[in-house]
Design a protein around this motif. Structure first.
Motif, short mmCIF file in Angstrom:
data_model
loop_
_atom_site.label_atom_id
_atom_site.label_comp_id
_atom_site.label_asym_id
_atom_site.label_seq_id
_atom_site.Cartn_x
_atom_site.Cartn_y
_atom_site.Cartn_z
N MET A 1 81.94 52.59 30.60
CA MET A 1 80.87 53.14 31.42
C MET A 1 79.52 52.50 31.08
N ARG A 2 79.25 52.27 29.78
CA ARG A 2 77.97 51.69 29.38
C ARG A 2 77.79 50.30 29.96
N LYS A 3 78.87 49.49 29.94
CA LYS A 3 78.77 48.12 30.46
C LYS A 3 78.56 48.12 31.97
N LYS A 4 79.26 48.99 32.68
CA LYS A 4 79.10 49.08 34.13
C LYS A 4 77.67 49.50 34.47
N LEU A 5 77.16 50.49 33.74
CA LEU A 5 75.80 50.97 33.97
C LEU A 5 74.79 49.85 33.73
N LEU A 6 74.92 49.14 32.60
CA LEU A 6 73.99 48.07 32.27
C LEU A 6 74.04 46.96 33.32
N ALA A 7 75.25 46.64 33.80
CA ALA A 7 75.39 45.58 34.80
C ALA A 7 74.71 45.95 36.11
N LEU A 8 74.93 47.17 36.60
CA LEU A 8 74.36 47.57 37.88
C LEU A 8 72.84 47.77 37.80
N VAL A 9 72.38 48.37 36.70
CA VAL A 9 70.94 48.56 36.54
C VAL A 9 70.24 47.20 36.42
N SER A 10 70.88 46.26 35.72
CA SER A 10 70.31 44.92 35.60
C SER A 10 70.30 44.20 36.95
N LEU A 11 71.35 44.41 37.75
CA LEU A 11 71.41 43.79 39.07
C LEU A 11 70.31 44.34 39.98
N GLY A 12 70.05 45.64 39.88
CA GLY A 12 68.95 46.22 40.64
C GLY A 12 67.60 45.64 40.24
N TRP A 13 67.45 45.32 38.96
CA TRP A 13 66.21 44.71 38.46
C TRP A 13 66.10 43.26 38.93
N ILE A 14 67.22 42.57 39.03
CA ILE A 14 67.22 41.20 39.55
C ILE A 14 66.65 41.17 40.96
N PHE A 15 67.14 42.05 41.82
CA PHE A 15 66.67 42.04 43.20
C PHE A 15 65.26 42.61 43.33
N ASN A 16 64.88 43.50 42.42
CA ASN A 16 63.50 43.98 42.38
C ASN A 16 62.56 42.77 42.25
N TYR A 17 62.93 41.84 41.37
CA TYR A 17 62.11 40.64 41.17
C TYR A 17 62.30 39.62 42.29
N ALA A 18 63.49 39.52 42.83
CA ALA A 18 63.71 38.56 43.91
C ALA A 18 62.81 38.86 45.10
N HIS A 19 62.69 40.14 45.44
CA HIS A 19 61.82 40.53 46.55
C HIS A 19 60.36 40.19 46.27
#
Length: 377
Positions: A1-19
């Motif tokens: 669960m921790r790895k899945k959470l970190l991956a998705l939260v990090s992906l959301g941060w990636i697109f936060n910056y992409a925009h």
């Protein structure tokens, strides 16, 4: 669960910056179409970064109070839909207003995300935050790869529709794949300790330099004789190398603690000076490491100054002050470019890093004297 959470939260941060970083590589086209100068182009970043800064403390506090994952999901969906509104922008003021709306929703992300990761990965928070902090380099790196081809072949506004579709999918995945609140404090207080004020001031200066450079890096290189396509690739290269920089920064903090803050500030001052003087593409390689290592280090250090009850608020406060600097940086650098040219204007960036280094050395000295007094009592 921790790895899945970190991956998705990090992906959301990636697109936060992409925009947010989709604008800099498009500045030459936007300037030509809207007839604006460099200072006005810099305000396109300021327009999102000011509301972004203002919501940092509320985001940290309400993330602790109502649930961090819930607020993160709201942020992703909100920043995706608001960024898509750029398709309707027809004038400069339309674009400024839409970027401001985007800034509000994107600003709800950082404080609850980093508080969540710091709580879930307490024993190795530096390394976990290093993974999360690949968001800025990856997001900044993929932005020109997505938006420039669309802008050249279709029209630059359509690029934001593509980004919005991708980030909306991440928000839905976070809502469905991670059930319930993973970490939520039993008691929440709103308190900002005095020992974060100097760190906040240094963060103000550093983020002014960071966003000032990123906003005008492509334009700076084009002015130095590099083609737009090559300059965009170098912008992406800085970000790609920054992925390693983020991971290195997190690992460095786990090894040497707060000393890592002064180390990376000093290295950034040296490398941005070399870039300003030489405009050499080769400086991009080491700069990518040091430039993007700052985020994980400063965030990990900030979390050490908070308790479980005020973690979100403290992280939000330091980031809020930092992003007030981020609102100043692009406009200041753009203004200096208009008055003195690119070469002299870019010398302001290493000067800012040196000032931040001096502030953090002062903070280290004060912390050392405080610890000395405590050890004698």
């Amino acid at each position: 669960m921790r790895k899945k959470l970190l991956a998705l939260v990090s992906l959301g941060w990636i697109f936060n910056y992409a925009h947010r970083m989709a604008i800099p590589p498009l500045i030459p086209m936007i300037k030509a179409e809207l007839g604006i100068n460099n200072a006005e182009a810099g305000l396109l970043m300021t327009a999102l970064l000011l509301p972004y800064a203002l919501v940092q403390v509320p985001a940290g506090y309400f993330g602790d109070r109502i649930g961090r994952k819930r607020l993160l999901t709201l942020s992703i969906i909100g920043y995706s839909l608001s960024s898509a509104l750029i398709i309707f922008a027809r004038g400069y003021w339309d674009l400024l207003a839409i970027r401001a709306i985007y800034g509000i929703f994107s600003g709800l992300y950082y404080a609850p995300a980093t508080a969540l990761i710091s709580e879930v990965y307490r024993e190795r928070k530096g390394s976990a935050l290093g993974v999360f902090m690949v968001g800025p380099p990856v997001g900044s790196g993929i932005a020109p790869l997505i938006v420039v081809p669309i802008a050249v072949n279709l029209e630059w506004r359509y690029a934001f529709l593509v980004l919005s579709a991708l980030s909306t999918a991440v928000g839905i995945a976070l809502a469905l794949a991670v059930r319930g609140e993973v970490s939520r404090p039993s008691r929440v207080t709103f308190s900002i300790p005095r020992n974060v004020f100097l760190l906040s001031a240094a963060n103000f200066i550093v983020l002014a330099a960071f966003f000032g450079l990123l906003t005008f890096l492509v334009s700076f290189l084009v002015n130095a004789g590099v083609s737009l396509e090559t300059a965009s690739l170098l912008f992406s290269l800085l970000s790609v190398i920054g992925i390693a920089g983020s991971l290195v920064g997190g690992g460095l903090y786990d090894r040497i603690g707060r000393r890592s803050v002064a180390v990376v500030f000093g290295l950034n001052a040296l490398l941005t000076l070399l870039l300003a003087v030489t405009a050499s593409p080769w400086v991009i390689v080491p700069l990518g490491i040091t430039f993007y290592s700052v985020g994980a280090i400063v965030t990990a250090y900030t979390s050490e100054k908070a308790t479980g009850e005020n973690l979100g608020s403290v992280i939000g406060f330091v980031n809020m002050v930092g992003f007030f600097g981020a609102t100043v940086g692009p406009y200041l650098v753009g203004l200096l470019i208009d008055h003195f040219g690119y070469e002299k204007a870019f010398l302001s960036i290493p000067a800012m890093y040196m000032l931040a280094w001096a502030v953090i050395k002062l903070e280290e000295g004060m912390e050392g004297r405080k610890e000395g007094r405590l050890s004698r009592t």
